[in-house]
Structure formats: structure tokens, C-alpha cells
Design a protein around this motif. Structure first.
Motif, PDB file in Angstrom:
ATOM      1  N   THR A  64       0.353  37.350 -27.911  1.00  0.00           N
ATOM      2  CA  THR A  64       0.887  37.176 -26.564  1.00  0.00           C
ATOM      3  C   THR A  64       2.114  38.074 -26.367  1.00  0.00           C
ATOM      4  OG1 THR A  64       0.065  34.908 -26.507  1.00  0.00           O
ATOM      5  CG2 THR A  64       1.836  35.448 -24.971  1.00  0.00           C
ATOM      6  N   GLU A 141     -10.353  43.935 -23.069  1.00  0.00           N
ATOM      7  CA  GLU A 141     -10.250  43.025 -24.230  1.00  0.00           C
ATOM      8  C   GLU A 141     -11.473  43.221 -25.129  1.00  0.00           C
ATOM      9  OE1 GLU A 141      -9.005  38.971 -23.325  1.00  0.00           O
ATOM     10  OE2 GLU A 141     -10.555  38.234 -24.682  1.00  0.00           O
ATOM     11  N   ALA A 176      -7.025  41.879 -30.007  1.00  0.00           N
ATOM     12  CA  ALA A 176      -6.716  40.754 -30.907  1.00  0.00           C
ATOM     13  C   ALA A 176      -7.736  40.720 -32.049  1.00  0.00           C
ATOM     14  CB  ALA A 176      -6.723  39.442 -30.124  1.00  0.00           C
ATOM     15  N   SER A 204      -3.034  37.498 -37.397  1.00  0.00           N
ATOM     16  CA  SER A 204      -3.131  36.053 -37.630  1.00  0.00           C
ATOM     17  C   SER A 204      -4.455  35.445 -37.161  1.00  0.00           C
ATOM     18  CB  SER A 204      -1.978  35.357 -36.913  1.00  0.00           C
ATOM     19  OG  SER A 204      -2.078  35.630 -35.529  1.00  0.00           O
TER      20      SER A 204
END
Ligand SMILES: Cc1ncc(COP(=O)(O)O)c(C=O)c1O
Length: 351
Positions: A64, A141, A176, A204
Motif C-alpha cells: 500500500t 495490476e 504485488a 510479504s
């Protein structure tokens, strides 16, 4: 009771090698990263830049934060930016682009994350018209979370770059899970990133670090991004302690490990697909499996019941349940999940 946590690939714990990397740290390997003096962070950033194929990289606290510093660094307040309508930045980043960046958000429709360029063109503002905000950034994305971990092909990203250049836009990649895309297609990750001005990827998630993401791009971009990271409270001091896991995560064998997650997602898909129930199950391209209920049901109750049976999941809409495979999940866990999912779905949907 056995618990299989398929809510997200963010629930992972570090590997033994990662713990060892942490244990091997001493005073000489950490320093004040705000001053650029943490050797472990510097090593991670250099490695990340190389792997992702960009000039420079920056360690940030989260995906984020990484997306936000990327947007802030490439726009001005009052600009309009184009985000896919189901994108994480639009849906799940608390409207930070508007609240903090002063940006107008305009969403674009897509087919599984892939836009129609004719439609996109309609959304571009007229720069000559003093009444309109300028459109300055386009975001993509990949893999696309809410479309079920689908891969946007490198050729599409290339076309998006062409479109961006023609319309004087920056192209940001919310990557991501970009390594899932690369491993899924068996292509170098740079096939995607070489077409973008900025990229954010998470350490992560599938790469299973406990914390952190990377932003990468040109030297100038990262110089600006570093200032915004500080502004957002992401200037961490002896950050090598958390960055130490990242260098392991970027080893080739660790990236390749994502294949296991994809294999497990496929197994899960095949298992659930064998049930004769009013559901549509989306064939996974990477590590996300989406089950869509074709009968009106209180989805939240299903998710709760599944949790009671030891399988954790998320409902991502009123009809869709998401299961995500990741490090720590093995074939036995998948077989267990298939059985429990069948039991719970049958009890709700066969009534
Ligand atoms: C596509 C995508 N982008 C960004 C993020 C944000 O990452 P973080 O949770 O580290 O803030 C997520 C998190 O799930 C994501 O799925």
C-alpha cells in the motif's frame, strides 16, 4: 484441530533460511537507513533493482505504501489517474490517492484486467481544455487479485506503455504478485517490468517475507519516492533487521518455489470442480482460486462455517470466495480443504 489458512499469501511465516539470515546479522550489518547507512537494506535494494530490471529500488513498509509513493512521485495534486475498476489501489488502499495525493481517480473497465484501448482513449482528458484535470498516470495490476490471480500478458503491458507514451502518461505496475505472473508464464519478470515507469512488488506475499515491499524505477523517480516514503512515515532506522529476509526471497530458487503454490491451486480447483454444485469455479492461472456461488446464499455464513471446519478463506464479494495458496501449504492441506469445502458448500447449496 487442523487449520488450513487460505485467506491470503500474506499469512506466511519465514523459511528456515530466512530465520538464519536474520540470526547472522550483527552490528556491522545494520545502520540508519534514513541516512542510507544500513548495509542490509542497501544490499536488498541493489539486488531487487537487478532482479526486477530497473535502475534503482527502494524498500518500503508495505504494498500500500509502495503504490502510494509511486503515485505521489509521478503526479501532481489535481491530476486524474486511471485505475482498473477492481484494482487493489482503487478498492483497498483507503482512497489514499485521493486523500493524500489529491488525485482524481477514474476507473477503467477491463476483461480480467485487460483494458480496451478504445475505451481507455475515451477517458483521457483534453489537455487544452482549461476546465479539465490532466490525465497523467495509468496503472495496471499483475497478477490481478480480484480477477482471480490472472496474468496480464507482457504484450498487453507493452501496448499499455505505447498507449501511455502516446497520451503522455506514466505507467505504474502494481506487481504485488508479479513473480507469480513470471513463474506462471515461465518468462523473465523483466518481460513485464521493462515496459513500465514504476513497479511495486511485495516481499510479504508469495515470497513469504514477514514484512516489506519494493518500489523500483529510474534514479530520479526513486529519489522522489524516497522523500515521499519519509513523508508517509516509512523512513525506518535499523531496517536491515526486517530487510534481511528479502535477499533470500529474491534468490532464483525461492522465486521458482511459487510453482508449488500454482500446482496446489490447480489441485484445489480440480477437487472443487468435481463437485456437482451450483458454483462456478475459476480456473487458476497462478495461486488464487475463486469459487463463485450461482445460488443466492449468505456467503458470509459459508465462510464462517468453513473456518469452523478448519479452512480459512475470504469472501471478496457477495458471490465470490477466494482461496490463496502459499508457502507452508502442502498437498495434504489441499486434500483436506477440498473435502471440507465440499462438505460445507453441499450443506448450504444443496438445500
Ligand atoms: C494487488 C495488490 N496490491 C497491493 C497490495 C497491498 O499490499 P500490502 O498488504 O502489503 O499493503 C495487495 C495486498 O493484498 C494486493 O493484493
Amino acid at each position: 484441530m487442523k487449520i488450513v489458512d487460505l485467506r491470503s499469501d500474506t499469512v506466511t511465516k519465514p523459511s528456515q533460511e530466512m530465520w538464519e539470515a536474520l540470526r547472522s546479522l550483527d552490528d556491522s550489518k545494520i545502520g540508519d537507513d534514513v541516512e542510507g547507512e544500513d548495509p542490509t537494506v542497501n544490499e536488498l535494494e541493489e539486488k531487487a533493482a537487478k532482479v526486477i530490471g530497473k535502475e534503482v529500488a527502494l524498500f518500503v513498509t508495505s504494498g500500500t505504501q509502495g503504490n502510494l509513493v509511486s503515485l505521489l512521485s509521478q503526479t501532481n495534486p489535481g491530476d486524474e489517474i486511471l485505475l482498473e475498476e477492481l484494482s487493489h489501489i482503487y478498492k483497498n488502499e483507503v482512497g489514499s490517492a485521493a486523500r493524500i495525493g489529491g488525485l482524481m481517480i477514474r476507473t477503467y473497465p477491463s476483461i480480467k484486467g485487460v483494458p480496451s484501448f478504445d475505451q481507455l482513449q475515451q477517458l483521457i482528458r483534453d489537455k487544452e481544455d482549461i476546465h479539465e484535470p490532466p490525465t497523467t498516470l495509468l496503472s495496471v495490476e499483475n497478477t490481478h487479485n480480484y480477477h482471480g490471480g490472472v496474468i496480464i500478458q507482457p504484450e498487453v503491458i507493452k501496448d499499455m506503455k505505447k498507449f501511455s507514451e502516446k497520451n503522455d502518461l506514466k505507467l505504474h505496475l502494481d506487481g504485488a504478485r508479479i513473480f507469480n505472473a513470471a513463474v506462471g508464464l515461465k518468462v523473465p519478470v523483466t518481460e513485464f517490468t521493462k515496459h513500465t515507469d514504476s513497479v511495486m512488488f511485495c516481499l510479504s506475499k508469495g515470497l513469504s517475507c514477514p514484512v516489506g515491499s519494493i518500489v523500483a524505477g529510474s534514479k530520479d523517480f526513486i529519489t522522489t519516492a524516497r522523500r515521499y516514503r519519509k513523508m508517509l512515515g516509512g523512513g525506518m532506522r535499523q531496517a536491515g533487521i526486517i530487510a534481511s529476509f528479502g535477499s533470500i526471497a529474491l534468490e532464483e530458487k525461492w522465486i521458482k518455489r511459487l510453482e508449488e503454490d500454482h500446482k496446489n491451486a490447480k489441485l484445489l480447483y480440480e477437487g472443487i470442480e468435481s463437485y456437482d454444485l451450483p458454483i462456478k469455479i475459476h480456473k487458476p492461472e497462478t495461486n488464487i482460486v475463486i469459487v463463485e456461488l450461482m445460488k443466492k446464499t449468505r456467503i458470509f455464513k459459508i465462510v464462517t462455517e468453513l473456518g469452523k471446519e478448519g479452512v480459512k478463506s475470504f469472501n471478496i464479494s457477495k458471490e465470490k470466495i477466494r482461496f490463496v495458496t502459499h508457502y507452508g501449504i502442502n498437498e495434504e492441506d489441499i486434500q483436506y480443504s477440498i473435502q471440507k469445502i465440499g462438505k460445507v458448500l453441499s450443506s448450504f447449496l444443496s438445500k
